[in-house]
Write a protein that holds these residues in place. Structure first.
Motif, short mmCIF file in Angstrom:
data_model
loop_
_atom_site.label_atom_id
_atom_site.label_comp_id
_atom_site.label_asym_id
_atom_site.label_seq_id
_atom_site.Cartn_x
_atom_site.Cartn_y
_atom_site.Cartn_z
N GLU A 164 -5.66 12.82 0.02
CA GLU A 164 -5.89 11.37 0.09
C GLU A 164 -4.57 10.62 0.27
N LEU A 165 -3.54 11.06 -0.44
CA LEU A 165 -2.23 10.41 -0.30
C LEU A 165 -1.65 10.62 1.09
N ASP A 166 -1.84 11.82 1.63
CA ASP A 166 -1.36 12.09 2.99
C ASP A 166 -2.05 11.18 4.00
N ARG A 167 -3.37 11.03 3.84
CA ARG A 167 -4.11 10.18 4.78
C ARG A 167 -3.74 8.71 4.60
N ALA A 201 1.48 6.71 -6.84
CA ALA A 201 0.44 7.68 -7.17
C ALA A 201 0.95 9.10 -6.99
N GLU A 202 1.75 9.31 -5.94
CA GLU A 202 2.29 10.64 -5.69
C GLU A 202 3.24 11.07 -6.82
N ASP A 203 4.00 10.12 -7.33
CA ASP A 203 4.98 10.44 -8.38
C ASP A 203 4.40 10.35 -9.78
N CYS A 204 3.14 10.01 -9.90
CA CYS A 204 2.54 9.82 -11.23
C CYS A 204 2.58 11.14 -12.02
N PRO A 205 3.19 11.17 -13.22
CA PRO A 205 3.28 12.41 -14.01
C PRO A 205 1.91 12.99 -14.37
N ALA A 206 0.88 12.17 -14.41
CA ALA A 206 -0.45 12.64 -14.82
C ALA A 206 -1.02 13.66 -13.84
N ARG A 207 -0.48 13.75 -12.61
CA ARG A 207 -0.99 14.70 -11.62
C ARG A 207 -0.49 16.12 -11.87
N ARG A 208 0.54 16.30 -12.65
CA ARG A 208 1.13 17.62 -12.84
C ARG A 208 0.23 18.51 -13.71
N ILE A 245 0.84 -1.21 0.00
CA ILE A 245 0.00 0.00 0.00
C ILE A 245 0.87 1.25 0.00
N ALA A 246 1.93 1.23 0.81
CA ALA A 246 2.84 2.38 0.84
C ALA A 246 3.52 2.57 -0.50
N ARG A 247 3.91 1.48 -1.15
CA ARG A 247 4.56 1.59 -2.46
C ARG A 247 3.61 2.19 -3.51
N LEU A 248 2.38 1.72 -3.53
CA LEU A 248 1.41 2.24 -4.49
C LEU A 248 1.07 3.70 -4.20
N THR A 249 1.04 4.05 -2.93
CA THR A 249 0.80 5.46 -2.57
C THR A 249 1.91 6.34 -3.11
N LYS A 250 3.15 5.87 -2.99
CA LYS A 250 4.29 6.63 -3.54
C LYS A 250 4.21 6.71 -5.07
N ALA A 266 -3.27 6.13 -16.13
CA ALA A 266 -2.17 5.62 -15.30
C ALA A 266 -2.49 5.74 -13.82
N LEU A 267 -3.04 6.89 -13.42
CA LEU A 267 -3.41 7.07 -12.02
C LEU A 267 -4.59 6.17 -11.64
N SER A 268 -5.51 5.96 -12.58
CA SER A 268 -6.64 5.06 -12.32
C SER A 268 -6.17 3.64 -12.06
N ARG A 269 -5.18 3.21 -12.83
CA ARG A 269 -4.65 1.86 -12.63
C ARG A 269 -3.99 1.71 -11.27
N ILE A 270 -3.26 2.73 -10.88
CA ILE A 270 -2.65 2.69 -9.54
C ILE A 270 -3.73 2.63 -8.47
N GLY A 271 -4.78 3.44 -8.66
CA GLY A 271 -5.88 3.43 -7.69
C GLY A 271 -6.57 2.09 -7.60
N LEU A 272 -6.78 1.43 -8.74
CA LEU A 272 -7.42 0.11 -8.74
C LEU A 272 -6.52 -0.93 -8.07
N ASP A 273 -5.22 -0.88 -8.34
CA ASP A 273 -4.30 -1.79 -7.66
C ASP A 273 -4.31 -1.54 -6.15
N LEU A 274 -4.39 -0.28 -5.79
CA LEU A 274 -4.43 0.08 -4.38
C LEU A 274 -5.69 -0.48 -3.71
N LYS A 275 -6.83 -0.35 -4.39
CA LYS A 275 -8.08 -0.88 -3.84
C LYS A 275 -8.00 -2.39 -3.65
N ALA A 276 -7.37 -3.08 -4.59
CA ALA A 276 -7.26 -4.54 -4.49
C ALA A 276 -6.43 -4.94 -3.27
N VAL A 277 -5.30 -4.25 -3.05
CA VAL A 277 -4.45 -4.60 -1.91
C VAL A 277 -5.14 -4.24 -0.59
#
Length: 287
Positions: free
Chosen positions: A217-220, A168-175, A161-166, A264-275
């Protein structure tokens, strides 16, 4: 919180057997089934379980059996010796075989069969109490062993979960630049390439980036992962608190997916939900 333990013994002619099974439960629910007249032993065992456990559904049962043919055989060795000596002194006529042991044992009074009486109530209650104590100790040991294995599994899930959170934080799509590029392409497709005023386009890109911002959300998520790791390090009855954190992690993962503005961010979010769901299922097994 699953477990099984058994303790058995014999007191006099009474054979007794304690058995307990535990499965997952939000709270501590102990159900006791004992024969009539042994309610006190059942309540004492319930009290011992209440001190040793904090969570789970427990089925505790006591079985008492007494063999129908419970008996004790006694040989009057003095009488047998006298009979053998007497027979040896008597002259044996021709054609008469000497006396045998089985023949002497068949003489009335040499062998007596005594029925076993009921077990001493005090001794039986003492043995039942000691059996229940051993049962609870074995169950607690089994659950500790299971908990040690679960700790490794849950710790690995928190690390993921921590890895996926990181990620998501580094995902270029957020810029904002990435949002602006996607917005420019979409507008160009809709307006036949005429586009919008660059200043207006920049403002819209900033607004969209703000709406899709998942920083909170990432902070929490990071805070919840840290809290869960602290609980694992502290040990003890932490199942309920881990269950609450699993719900909070799921809520943040759902919000991240809802706000995601890129595949890309959606995929990270879905992986996060699964874990997080796997984590939630595992913590149901934690006391």
């Amino acid at each position: 919180m699953t477990g099984f333990a058994r303790a058995a013994g014999t007191t006099g002619a009474v054979q007794w057997l304690w058995e307990i099974r535990t499965v997952n439960g939000r709270g501590l629910d102990i159900r006791v089934r004992v024969p009539n007249g042994f309610e006190a032993a059942g309540e004492a065992a319930r009290a011992a379980l209440s001190k040793a456990l904090a969570r789970g559904q427990c089925q505790l049962g006591l079985t008492l059996t007494r063999p129908e043919n419970a008996a004790r055989v006694r040989i009057d060795e003095a009488l047998l010796a006298d009979l053998a000596a007497s027979v040896a002194r008597v002259p044996r006529p021709a054609g008469i075989a000497p006396a045998t042991l089985d023949g002497l044992l068949s003489v009335r009074g040499v062998v007596e069969v005594e029925a076993e009486g009921p077990a001493d109530p005090e001794a039986l209650n003492r043995d039942l109490a000691e059996g229940a104590e051993a049962l609870v100790a074995d169950l607690a040991a089994a659950r500790r062993a299971e908990g040690a294995s679960l700790r490794e599994i849950v710790g690995g899930q928190l690390a993921e979960i921590a890895r996926l959170t990181k990620s998501a934080e580094d995902c270029p799509a957020r810029r904002p630049e990435a949002v602006k590029a996607r917005l420019t392409a979409s507008i160009a497709a809709l307006t036949d390439g005429t586009g919008l005023d660059p200043d207006r386009l920049h403002q819209e890109a900033v607004l969209l980036a703000a709406k899709a911002d998942v920083r909170e959300e990432l902070d929490r998520l990071r805070a919840h992962v840290a809290a869960a790791n602290d609980l694992l390090a502290a040990g003890g009855a932490i199942g309920r608190r881990l269950d609450f954190l699993a719900q909070e992690l799921g809520r943040e993962a759902n919000t991240l997916c809802a706000k995601a503005n890129d595949i890309a961010l959606s995929r990270i979010g879905l992986d996060l939900k699964a874990v997080v769901e796997q984590f939630r299922e595992q913590v149901q097994n934690v006391e």
